[in-house]
Design a protein around this motif. Structure first.
Motif, PDB file in Angstrom:
ATOM      1  N   VAL A 316       0.810  -1.220   0.000  1.00  0.00           N
ATOM      2  CA  VAL A 316       0.000   0.000   0.000  1.00  0.00           C
ATOM      3  C   VAL A 316       0.842   1.268   0.000  1.00  0.00           C
ATOM      4  O   VAL A 316       0.303   2.369   0.057  1.00  0.00           O
ATOM      5  N   GLY A 317       2.172   1.122  -0.068  1.00  0.00           N
ATOM      6  CA  GLY A 317       3.017   2.303  -0.117  1.00  0.00           C
ATOM      7  C   GLY A 317       3.306   2.860   1.259  1.00  0.00           C
ATOM      8  O   GLY A 317       3.230   2.165   2.278  1.00  0.00           O
ATOM      9  N   ALA A 318       3.627   4.139   1.301  1.00  0.00           N
ATOM     10  CA  ALA A 318       4.217   4.743   2.495  1.00  0.00           C
ATOM     11  C   ALA A 318       3.235   4.978   3.635  1.00  0.00           C
ATOM     12  O   ALA A 318       3.640   5.089   4.795  1.00  0.00           O
ATOM     13  N   TYR A 319       1.953   5.099   3.317  1.00  0.00           N
ATOM     14  CA  TYR A 319       0.948   5.405   4.338  1.00  0.00           C
ATOM     15  C   TYR A 319      -0.322   4.599   4.049  1.00  0.00           C
ATOM     16  O   TYR A 319      -0.508   4.090   2.949  1.00  0.00           O
ATOM     17  N   ILE A 320      -1.180   4.525   5.040  1.00  0.00           N
ATOM     18  CA  ILE A 320      -2.528   4.027   4.816  1.00  0.00           C
ATOM     19  C   ILE A 320      -3.375   5.218   4.410  1.00  0.00           C
ATOM     20  O   ILE A 320      -3.717   6.075   5.228  1.00  0.00           O
ATOM     21  N   ARG A 321      -3.659   5.311   3.134  1.00  0.00           N
ATOM     22  CA  ARG A 321      -4.458   6.416   2.595  1.00  0.00           C
ATOM     23  C   ARG A 321      -5.865   5.885   2.340  1.00  0.00           C
ATOM     24  O   ARG A 321      -6.057   5.009   1.484  1.00  0.00           O
ATOM     25  N   ALA A 322      -6.835   6.358   3.104  1.00  0.00           N
ATOM     26  CA  ALA A 322      -8.209   5.896   2.925  1.00  0.00           C
ATOM     27  C   ALA A 322      -8.621   6.058   1.456  1.00  0.00           C
ATOM     28  O   ALA A 322      -8.237   7.038   0.819  1.00  0.00           O
ATOM     29  N   PRO A 323      -9.365   5.102   0.893  1.00  0.00           N
ATOM     30  CA  PRO A 323     -10.022   3.974   1.552  1.00  0.00           C
ATOM     31  C   PRO A 323      -9.186   2.704   1.698  1.00  0.00           C
ATOM     32  O   PRO A 323      -9.749   1.630   1.912  1.00  0.00           O
ATOM     33  N   GLU A 324      -7.862   2.772   1.529  1.00  0.00           N
ATOM     34  CA  GLU A 324      -7.039   1.622   1.866  1.00  0.00           C
ATOM     35  C   GLU A 324      -7.143   1.347   3.371  1.00  0.00           C
ATOM     36  O   GLU A 324      -7.406   2.274   4.145  1.00  0.00           O
ATOM     37  N   PRO A 325      -6.980   0.100   3.788  1.00  0.00           N
ATOM     38  CA  PRO A 325      -6.552  -1.070   3.018  1.00  0.00           C
ATOM     39  C   PRO A 325      -7.693  -1.842   2.373  1.00  0.00           C
ATOM     40  O   PRO A 325      -7.697  -3.074   2.368  1.00  0.00           O
ATOM     41  N   GLY A 326      -8.662  -1.103   1.838  1.00  0.00           N
ATOM     42  CA  GLY A 326      -9.843  -1.749   1.270  1.00  0.00           C
ATOM     43  C   GLY A 326      -9.579  -2.666   0.111  1.00  0.00           C
ATOM     44  O   GLY A 326     -10.400  -3.542  -0.182  1.00  0.00           O
ATOM     45  N   CYS A 327      -8.441  -2.492  -0.579  1.00  0.00           N
ATOM     46  CA  CYS A 327      -8.143  -3.392  -1.694  1.00  0.00           C
ATOM     47  C   CYS A 327      -8.097  -4.845  -1.225  1.00  0.00           C
ATOM     48  O   CYS A 327      -8.397  -5.765  -1.993  1.00  0.00           O
ATOM     49  N   LEU A 328      -7.742  -5.059   0.038  1.00  0.00           N
ATOM     50  CA  LEU A 328      -7.726  -6.420   0.583  1.00  0.00           C
ATOM     51  C   LEU A 328      -9.112  -7.047   0.569  1.00  0.00           C
ATOM     52  O   LEU A 328      -9.258  -8.258   0.375  1.00  0.00           O
ATOM     53  N   PHE A 329     -10.143  -6.234   0.806  1.00  0.00           N
ATOM     54  CA  PHE A 329     -11.451  -6.782   1.168  1.00  0.00           C
ATOM     55  C   PHE A 329     -12.580  -6.449   0.201  1.00  0.00           C
ATOM     56  O   PHE A 329     -13.669  -6.995   0.335  1.00  0.00           O
ATOM     57  N   ARG A 330     -12.349  -5.562  -0.767  1.00  0.00           N
ATOM     58  CA  ARG A 330     -13.463  -5.131  -1.609  1.00  0.00           C
ATOM     59  C   ARG A 330     -14.108  -6.290  -2.364  1.00  0.00           C
ATOM     60  O   ARG A 330     -15.308  -6.289  -2.650  1.00  0.00           O
ATOM     61  N   THR A 331     -13.336  -7.323  -2.682  1.00  0.00           N
ATOM     62  CA  THR A 331     -13.890  -8.463  -3.418  1.00  0.00           C
ATOM     63  C   THR A 331     -14.191  -9.651  -2.507  1.00  0.00           C
ATOM     64  O   THR A 331     -14.364 -10.774  -2.990  1.00  0.00           O
ATOM     65  N   ALA A 332     -14.294  -9.401  -1.204  1.00  0.00           N
ATOM     66  CA  ALA A 332     -14.465 -10.520  -0.261  1.00  0.00           C
ATOM     67  C   ALA A 332     -15.679 -11.373  -0.597  1.00  0.00           C
ATOM     68  O   ALA A 332     -15.632 -12.610  -0.513  1.00  0.00           O
ATOM     69  N   GLY A 333     -16.777 -10.755  -0.968  1.00  0.00           N
ATOM     70  CA  GLY A 333     -17.990 -11.520  -1.249  1.00  0.00           C
ATOM     71  C   GLY A 333     -17.875 -12.425  -2.450  1.00  0.00           C
ATOM     72  O   GLY A 333     -18.637 -13.389  -2.588  1.00  0.00           O
ATOM     73  N   CYS A 334     -16.936 -12.130  -3.358  1.00  0.00           N
ATOM     74  CA  CYS A 334     -16.807 -12.944  -4.582  1.00  0.00           C
ATOM     75  C   CYS A 334     -15.432 -13.578  -4.688  1.00  0.00           C
ATOM     76  O   CYS A 334     -14.912 -13.763  -5.794  1.00  0.00           O
ATOM     77  N   TRP A 335     -14.834 -13.941  -3.559  1.00  0.00           N
ATOM     78  CA  TRP A 335     -13.555 -14.648  -3.602  1.00  0.00           C
ATOM     79  C   TRP A 335     -13.668 -16.011  -4.288  1.00  0.00           C
ATOM     80  O   TRP A 335     -12.664 -16.560  -4.710  1.00  0.00           O
ATOM     81  N   VAL A 336     -14.866 -16.544  -4.415  1.00  0.00           N
ATOM     82  CA  VAL A 336     -15.028 -17.815  -5.134  1.00  0.00           C
ATOM     83  C   VAL A 336     -15.268 -17.594  -6.617  1.00  0.00           C
ATOM     84  O   VAL A 336     -15.399 -18.565  -7.372  1.00  0.00           O
ATOM     85  N   GLY A 337     -15.347 -16.332  -7.055  1.00  0.00           N
ATOM     86  CA  GLY A 337     -15.574 -16.052  -8.459  1.00  0.00           C
ATOM     87  C   GLY A 337     -16.888 -16.619  -8.957  1.00  0.00           C
ATOM     88  O   GLY A 337     -17.917 -16.537  -8.273  1.00  0.00           O
TER      89      GLY A 337
END
Length: 809
Positions: A316-337
């Motif tokens: 995520v680079g040098a800082y947590i810049r909102a809305p990070e760390p959302g990239c981890l979780f934005r696709t949580a509901g479709c991790w099974v594709g």
């Protein structure tokens, strides 16, 4: 039958916006004039990591025309660190305070009468640094002894979560074989034509800060800026101009610069304007995260995929810049594709390094995840000696399973994935392509065919951000869950019966004005060309919500629903008035071609304007208790956008489309050049509002995906210096680089939106990279080449060919 009788939904109406844009009449940020305006230039760090020993601004301040200089000392005194969503403390200010943590980080702001003087003065600011060791590689940054960026972030980890769904241990016990991969997804940007721009002003009389910016939202960052500026939210006014020259998620992350210019305006006592140049945009704006993923699948001999073990980390680079760390979780509901996978063991981490902070980019989160899942699918197919289309058929969700709740909590609204794949295979004449491939291999040519079939997560639900915290932390009474995805529609009918709509979505070229006119015209049975649609977003004047903005392919679901409901409210009121005037039951009134008529009685008719005039001018003629006027502001929120449960299951988006795509490539093994010969795409985005506009959206997403697959990378050297800070090194695809693109649509209406619509604007940005990578690996399969990184530019492919040849020699 007239067009109005047929309705306007699904018609190829030409964009209303284009007239002013083609005539140069659009009002973009650089066109805005403000009295007393001064201009800013930024002093940026040349070091990836260093202590700031001294800043000498005297020479700059003496230059004629300079108003003043803002430094980190001012920022620390005037503001607070931005609030972040993690429990790990990371102090992130809009300007470096005592240490710089990436090349390009702002160190000072010079304000002058014009940009030329400001730039000259910025060169006169003397900054003395003491360089520090840099943590550039995310894996090395997590090791003991690596340079630590922030005092409270051990091993540079901002957040780390482990989650289990189903019974992954049992899945791997039952498996006949396991297939694994380590995959690397790079960081790149979508490079909007218009870079960031901000005009900020401060009124000391009432303490209001006004910021004009080409900000695309989401406006949950309004409160983040207000807290950093030490302002109550009703003292921070944000205005977005009617035209924004592209965003693609990048302009969600510009709020640090909005805050920085607000502080500069407050200190200098004048309005301050800043427009970043292209180099600043590349080194100092934002990109999505680069990700490394280790994944393993539990597989049966018949191709059934039972479960996954996943470990991925985002840089995520040098800082947590909102809305990070959302990239981890934005696709949580479709991790099974798109598949019936039931068991998942997952660990994910956000790691900080001395690189540019990250944020959303077109397809945010989906790009990284589907590169992993769809590359894994092809690996499994090759291991089983099975055609990749057949493997997908055997694992697809079936149409009778919708709405479908995934084991990770996603609620897939509708779809027919097998039909989408068959449509694609018919369109590209798949068997003929395979025969051509066999012939090419016999001739010594390396032709490859690559597939991706993905569930497209659209209309984001803010609740995914809650997964940063454990279920125990979320259960505390002091924790406020953030959920939902809402949009506002404003519709007015004037006394002469003409309709006006106000759109506050901060669109960046998506054609929202045209779509809104079509929806209202459809509901009120009048031509869209007679409807005036204005685009305006002013947090002091127009209704908005924390999710206001254009991002996550949400307008077609939430915005369209809001305007449909607003128009239906107007329609119902007008029918009530017409029934009262015609002395009929409301059920007997029909609205056709803008005329109210008693069903079956052609003599009892009222024009649209007559009913509208009655609402405005004749209150005594209205039904008892009815208010005057004809206007409605409707705030629409999708009901299925819920908070995560105690098992970390979350419906991270509110609608889910489907994409099936196929790439055909030919690889020159002497140069490593990849020729993308043909590309085929089938999309299901629910009900299509305007085929002309959706095709433009899809083509744009395909091109962005091609850029990530073959060209674009925000690369850094081992010392933390960006090596792609100009277009000489950062390569973007041009029109001559694009293959023939064949496209088809399907429609599976969503039961969760008013019109059955879903989003589509990001989709192919997430599916093109794995499709192209699968095609290149398929082309080079006779040579044993494995594709683990993109972009697949000639030098990378050539090195892979040489390394594989050396390893097998």
């Amino acid at each position: 039958m007239t067009q109005a009788e047929e309705g306007w939904i699904g018609k190829r109406v030409a964009r209303f916006e284009d007239g002013r844009l083609l005539r140069g009449r659009g009002q973009f940020m650089d066109d805005l004039l403000v009295a007393g305006l001064h201009h800013a230039a930024l002093v940026r760090s040349p070091h990836p990591h260093a202590t700031i020993l001294r800043i000498d601004t005297r020479a700059a301040e003496r230059l004629p025309g300079v108003v003043g200089v803002l430094t980190g000392a001012d920022v620390k005194a005037m503001s607070r660190p931005f609030p972040i969503g993690t429990t790990t403390r990371v102090d992130y200010f809009c300007c470096a305070i005592d240490r710089v943590r990436y090349v390009g980080e702002p160190v000072a702001v010079v304000v002058a009468r014009d940009r030329y003087v400001a730039e000259d003065a910025a060169d006169l600011v003397v900054v003395e640094y003491e360089p520090l060791p840099a943590a550039v590689d995310p894996e090395e940054a997590m090791t003991a002894g690596a340079p630590q960026l922030h005092e409270h972030a051990a091993r540079n980890i901002a957040v780390q979560r482990t989650m289990r769904f189903g019974d992954p241990e049992a899945a791997f016990r039952e498996a006949d074989l396991t297939v694994s991969a380590r995959l690397h997804f790079p960081r790149y940007s979508s490079i909007p034509l218009e870079t960031y721009a901000v005009i900020a002003d401060y009124e000391p009389g009432d303490g209001v800060v006004t910021i004009k910016a080409n900000f695309q939202g989401p406006f949950l960052l309004h409160s983040v800026m207000a807290r950093a500026l030490r302002l109550p939210e009703n003292k921070l006014r944000v205005i977005v101009p009617g035209n924004v020259g592209g965003g693609f998620g990048i302009k969600v992350s510009m709020y640090p610069y909005m805050t920085l210019m607000a502080l500069a305006a407050r200190k200098m006592g004048c309005p301050v304007k800043w427009v970043e140049d292209r180099r600043e945009h590349l080194i100092g704006s934002s990109s999505h995260t680069d990700r490394v993923t280790d994944v393993e699948a539990a597989v049966k001999n018949d191709g059934a995929i039972l479960g996954l073990r996943i470990n991925f980390f985002d840089n995520v680079g040098a800082y947590i810049r909102a809305p990070e760390p959302g990239c981890l979780f934005r696709t949580a509901g479709c991790w099974v594709g798109s598949y019936r996978i039931q068991h998942i063991d997952l660990t994910c981490s956000a790691v900080m390094t001395n690189r540019l902070p990250t944020g959303p980019n077109r397809g945010w989160g989906g790009q990284q995840w589907y590169f992993t899942l769809e590359r894994l699918m092809d690996r499994i197919a090759r291991r089983l000696d099975m055609d990749p289309t057949e493997l997908r058929r055997r694992n697809f969700l079936q149409p009778d399973q919708f709405p479908y709740r995934t084991p990770t909590g996603g609620l897939y609204d509708s779809g027919d994935y097998p039909a989408g794949l068959e449509r694609l295979l018919d369109m590209c004449r798949y068997e003929k392509l395979r025969a051509e491939q066999r012939q090419a291999r016999a001739q010594g040519r390396y032709l490859g065919i690559g597939l991706a079939t993905v569930t497209d997560p659209t209309t984001t639900n803010l609740a995914w951000g809650s997964l940063v915290r454990t279920p125990e932390e979320r259960a505390q009474s002091t924790y406020l869950a953030k959920t939902g995805t809402s949009a506002t529609g404003i519709v007015k009918v004037d006394p002469l019966g003409k309709v006006t709509a106000v759109v506050n979505t901060a669109a960046q070229g998506q054609g929202h004005e045209t779509i809104v006119a079509q929806i209202i015209g459809h509901e009120l049975t009048i031509p869209p060309q007679e409807i005036t649609v204005t685009t305006a977003l002013d947090t002091f004047l127009h209704p908005w919500s924390v999710t206001t903005g254009t991002y996550a392919s949400r307008f077609a679901s939430t915005g369209a629903s809001a305007f449909a409901m607003a128009a239906r409210t107007i329609r119902k009121k007008m029918i009530d008035i017409a029934a009262h005037l015609l002395e009929a039951r409301t059920d007997d009134i029909e609205l056709r071609n803008g005329r109210f008529q008693v069903r079956g009685d052609a003599q009892r008719v009222l024009d649209f304007a007559h009913v509208a005039g009655t609402a405005h001018w004749s209150p005594q003629l209205l039904p008892a208790g009815m208010e005057m006027g004809l206007q409605c502001t409707h705030l629409f929120n999708i009901s299925v956008a819920e908070a995560p449960d105690a098992g970390d299951r979350v419906n991270s988006c509110s609608t889910y489309g489907f994409i099936a795509e196929l790439a055909v490539v030919e690889v020159d093994i002497t140069t490593g050049e990849v020729e993308l010969r043909d590309f085929y795409s089938v999309h299901d985005a629910g009900v299509i509002l305007n085929p002309l506009i959706i095709e433009g959206q899809l083509l744009g997403a395909i091109v962005h995906g091609i850029g990530g697959a073959l060209y674009e990378e925000m690369s850094y050297d081992a010392d933390g210096q960006m090596t792609a800070a100009t277009f000489s090194d950062y390569l973007c695809p041009g029109v001559m680089d694009l293959p023939p693109i064949t496209m088809a649509h399907m429609e599976s209406p969503s039961p969760f939106t008013v019109l059955g619509t879903k989003g589509c604007g990001e989709g192919s940005a997430i599916s093109v990279p794995p499709a192209v990578a699968n095609a290149v690996e398929d082309a080079l399969a006779p040579l044993g080449v494995s594709i683990t990184h993109i972009p697949l530019h000639p030098s990378r492919v050539w090195k892979l060919l040489k390394a594989t040849a050396a390893a097998t020699a």
